[in-house]
Design a protein around this motif. Structure first.
Motif, PDB file in Angstrom:
ATOM      1  N   ALA A   1      -2.712  24.804   0.926  1.00  0.00           N
ATOM      2  CA  ALA A   1      -3.664  25.728   0.300  1.00  0.00           C
ATOM      3  C   ALA A   1      -4.382  26.587   1.340  1.00  0.00           C
ATOM      4  N   GLU A   2      -4.415  26.116   2.592  1.00  0.00           N
ATOM      5  CA  GLU A   2      -5.065  26.862   3.667  1.00  0.00           C
ATOM      6  C   GLU A   2      -4.064  27.670   4.495  1.00  0.00           C
ATOM      7  N   GLY A   3      -2.834  27.751   4.018  1.00  0.00           N
ATOM      8  CA  GLY A   3      -1.844  28.580   4.692  1.00  0.00           C
ATOM      9  C   GLY A   3      -0.979  27.865   5.708  1.00  0.00           C
ATOM     10  N   PHE A   4      -1.160  26.551   5.859  1.00  0.00           N
ATOM     11  CA  PHE A   4      -0.315  25.792   6.779  1.00  0.00           C
ATOM     12  C   PHE A   4       0.998  25.438   6.078  1.00  0.00           C
ATOM     13  N   HIS A   5       2.050  25.287   6.847  1.00  0.00           N
ATOM     14  CA  HIS A   5       3.325  24.923   6.248  1.00  0.00           C
ATOM     15  C   HIS A   5       3.907  23.696   6.949  1.00  0.00           C
ATOM     16  N   PHE A   6       4.691  22.945   6.197  1.00  0.00           N
ATOM     17  CA  PHE A   6       5.347  21.745   6.693  1.00  0.00           C
ATOM     18  C   PHE A   6       6.848  21.999   6.736  1.00  0.00           C
ATOM     19  N   LYS A   7       7.475  21.609   7.837  1.00  0.00           N
ATOM     20  CA  LYS A   7       8.926  21.740   7.921  1.00  0.00           C
ATOM     21  C   LYS A   7       9.597  20.803   6.932  1.00  0.00           C
ATOM     22  N   HIS A   8       9.007  19.631   6.772  1.00  0.00           N
ATOM     23  CA  HIS A   8       9.478  18.654   5.799  1.00  0.00           C
ATOM     24  C   HIS A   8       8.260  18.090   5.068  1.00  0.00           C
ATOM     25  N   GLN A   9       8.495  17.502   3.921  1.00  0.00           N
ATOM     26  CA  GLN A   9       7.399  16.894   3.180  1.00  0.00           C
ATOM     27  C   GLN A   9       6.782  15.780   4.028  1.00  0.00           C
ATOM     28  N   PRO A  10       5.459  15.784   4.196  1.00  0.00           N
ATOM     29  CA  PRO A  10       4.839  14.754   5.040  1.00  0.00           C
ATOM     30  C   PRO A  10       5.029  13.361   4.461  1.00  0.00           C
ATOM     31  N   GLN A  11       5.124  12.390   5.345  1.00  0.00           N
ATOM     32  CA  GLN A  11       5.280  11.015   4.889  1.00  0.00           C
ATOM     33  C   GLN A  11       4.673  10.046   5.895  1.00  0.00           C
ATOM     34  N   PHE A  12       4.225   8.920   5.361  1.00  0.00           N
ATOM     35  CA  PHE A  12       3.709   7.822   6.167  1.00  0.00           C
ATOM     36  C   PHE A  12       4.817   6.789   6.336  1.00  0.00           C
ATOM     37  N   ASN A  13       4.978   6.283   7.550  1.00  0.00           N
ATOM     38  CA  ASN A  13       5.895   5.182   7.810  1.00  0.00           C
ATOM     39  C   ASN A  13       5.114   4.011   8.396  1.00  0.00           C
ATOM     40  N   ILE A  14       5.300   2.839   7.821  1.00  0.00           N
ATOM     41  CA  ILE A  14       4.648   1.630   8.319  1.00  0.00           C
ATOM     42  C   ILE A  14       5.612   0.915   9.254  1.00  0.00           C
ATOM     43  N   LEU A  15       5.202   0.741  10.507  1.00  0.00           N
ATOM     44  CA  LEU A  15       6.021   0.094  11.513  1.00  0.00           C
ATOM     45  C   LEU A  15       5.283  -1.119  12.068  1.00  0.00           C
ATOM     46  N   MET A  16       6.020  -2.008  12.692  1.00  0.00           N
ATOM     47  CA  MET A  16       5.444  -3.249  13.191  1.00  0.00           C
ATOM     48  C   MET A  16       5.302  -3.220  14.704  1.00  0.00           C
ATOM     49  N   ASN A  17       4.170  -3.698  15.198  1.00  0.00           N
ATOM     50  CA  ASN A  17       3.937  -3.806  16.635  1.00  0.00           C
ATOM     51  C   ASN A  17       3.352  -5.191  16.921  1.00  0.00           C
ATOM     52  N   PRO A  18       4.162  -6.106  17.431  1.00  0.00           N
ATOM     53  CA  PRO A  18       3.689  -7.474  17.675  1.00  0.00           C
ATOM     54  C   PRO A  18       2.557  -7.558  18.696  1.00  0.00           C
TER      55      PRO A  18
ATOM     56  N   ALA B   1       0.822  -1.221   0.000  1.00  0.00           N
ATOM     57  CA  ALA B   1       0.000   0.000   0.000  1.00  0.00           C
ATOM     58  C   ALA B   1       0.853   1.267   0.000  1.00  0.00           C
ATOM     59  N   GLN B   2       2.150   1.143  -0.220  1.00  0.00           N
ATOM     60  CA  GLN B   2       3.034   2.307  -0.141  1.00  0.00           C
ATOM     61  C   GLN B   2       2.652   3.391  -1.151  1.00  0.00           C
ATOM     62  N   ASP B   3       2.292   2.997  -2.367  1.00  0.00           N
ATOM     63  CA  ASP B   3       1.905   4.001  -3.366  1.00  0.00           C
ATOM     64  C   ASP B   3       0.665   4.773  -2.915  1.00  0.00           C
ATOM     65  N   THR B   4      -0.274   4.055  -2.306  1.00  0.00           N
ATOM     66  CA  THR B   4      -1.492   4.695  -1.807  1.00  0.00           C
ATOM     67  C   THR B   4      -1.160   5.692  -0.704  1.00  0.00           C
ATOM     68  N   LEU B   5      -0.275   5.320   0.199  1.00  0.00           N
ATOM     69  CA  LEU B   5       0.102   6.205   1.300  1.00  0.00           C
ATOM     70  C   LEU B   5       0.881   7.422   0.803  1.00  0.00           C
ATOM     71  N   THR B   6       1.673   7.232  -0.239  1.00  0.00           N
ATOM     72  CA  THR B   6       2.393   8.368  -0.827  1.00  0.00           C
ATOM     73  C   THR B   6       1.406   9.382  -1.416  1.00  0.00           C
ATOM     74  N   LYS B   7       0.368   8.877  -2.074  1.00  0.00           N
ATOM     75  CA  LYS B   7      -0.671   9.760  -2.619  1.00  0.00           C
ATOM     76  C   LYS B   7      -1.394  10.506  -1.496  1.00  0.00           C
ATOM     77  N   ALA B   8      -1.654   9.795  -0.401  1.00  0.00           N
ATOM     78  CA  ALA B   8      -2.345  10.419   0.731  1.00  0.00           C
ATOM     79  C   ALA B   8      -1.487  11.520   1.347  1.00  0.00           C
ATOM     80  N   ALA B   9      -0.180  11.282   1.464  1.00  0.00           N
ATOM     81  CA  ALA B   9       0.724  12.296   2.019  1.00  0.00           C
ATOM     82  C   ALA B   9       0.748  13.536   1.130  1.00  0.00           C
ATOM     83  N   LEU B  10       0.752  13.322  -0.181  1.00  0.00           N
ATOM     84  CA  LEU B  10       0.746  14.455  -1.111  1.00  0.00           C
ATOM     85  C   LEU B  10      -0.561  15.240  -1.013  1.00  0.00           C
TER      86      LEU B  10
END
Length: 254
Positions: free
Chosen positions: A88-105, A71-80
């Motif tokens: 567009a509403e005047g908010f700014h990001f220090k870095h380009q937003p990104q999704f990270n998938i992590l594991m939790n047993p 689902a990485q491509d889908t998450l990249t689209k969501a971040a964009l």
């Protein structure tokens, strides 16, 4: 109105992929929780500040790990979409937003946990190579909240500046795998990140299916040594007063 618009856009991006990966309706719940967390964090800022969180971590169970990777491509689209809508509403990001998938047993098979926060700046890392001058380990450079998950079961915290990995009984992380060398690899903390060095092992070391000699680890990296799979995770840190999290439980079974 902004909240609803972003939520609808995210849901339309998530629907086809995530509802198939998990269960029907998870895209709606995830979109709602995600937008609510982001807006809650934005509203907690001092008046006049319009900084948006750029780190989104999604923790999943080991059983769903492989499915989420697709689902990485889908998450990249969501971040964009998040970046475009909030910018567009005047908010700014220090870095380009990104999704990270992590594991939790500890999560149920279909449950997910979402955390958001801000990227902490670290000094730029040069291309990794063995330095011509002696390298002095320092505990102050050890990444916070970093850990490895071994074969989807064992969670090992990383709390030292130098961590040796291999079959040798004196290794910091001992891998009971005949395909792993006695001195297989080494982790070194440098400027808030871990560098992974292959110690000229017999079978080699790969990260995300690419053989490496030296590499800087990032959350979600999948490391293979012999037949052993290690997943590197590092939870958002340094923004404990601003980080928001939500657990989305698995769909109740009838």
């Amino acid at each position: 109105m902004l909240l609803e618009t972003i939520e609808n856009k995210l849901r339309s991006i998530f629907e086809d992929t995530l509802d198939r990966l998990l269960y029907p309706g998870v895209s709606r719940t995830l979109s709602s929780q995600l937008v609510a967390l982001i807006m809650e964090q934005i509203e907690a800022q001092p008046e006049g500040k319009k900084k948006a969180p750029d780190q989104i971590q999604i923790f999943v169970s080991p059983e769903k790990w492989d499915a989420w990777q697709s689902a990485q491509d889908t998450l990249t689209k969501a971040a964009l979409e998040l970046e475009n809508s909030l910018s567009a509403e005047g908010f700014h990001f220090k870095h380009q937003p990104q999704f990270n998938i992590l594991m939790n047993p500890r999560l149920d098979v279909d449950a997910i946990e979402v955390k958001i926060g801000y990227t902490q700046d670290a000094s730029p890392l040069e291309k990794t190579a063995l330095q011509p001058v002696p390298w002095q380990p320092s505990e102050e450079f050890v990444p916070i909240n970093a850990y490895l998950i071994i074969n989807g079961k064992e969670q090992v915290p990383l709390q030292k500046a130098v961590i040796n990995i291999g079959r040798r009984s004196t290794s910091d992380i001992i891998l009971q795998d005949p395909m792993v060398s006695r001195d297989h690899a080494q982790l070194r903390a440098q400027q808030g990140r871990y560098l992974l060095f292959d110690l000229s092992s017999t079978g080699g070391t790969t990260i995300n299916n690419h053989r490496i000699h030296t590499a800087t680890l990032k959350p979600g990296d999948v490391i293979r040594m012999g037949k052993t799979i290690l997943v590197y995770n590092q939870e958002i840190s340094g923004v404990s007063d601003a980080t928001k999290a939500a657990v989305i439980p698995s769909e109740p079974k009838e």
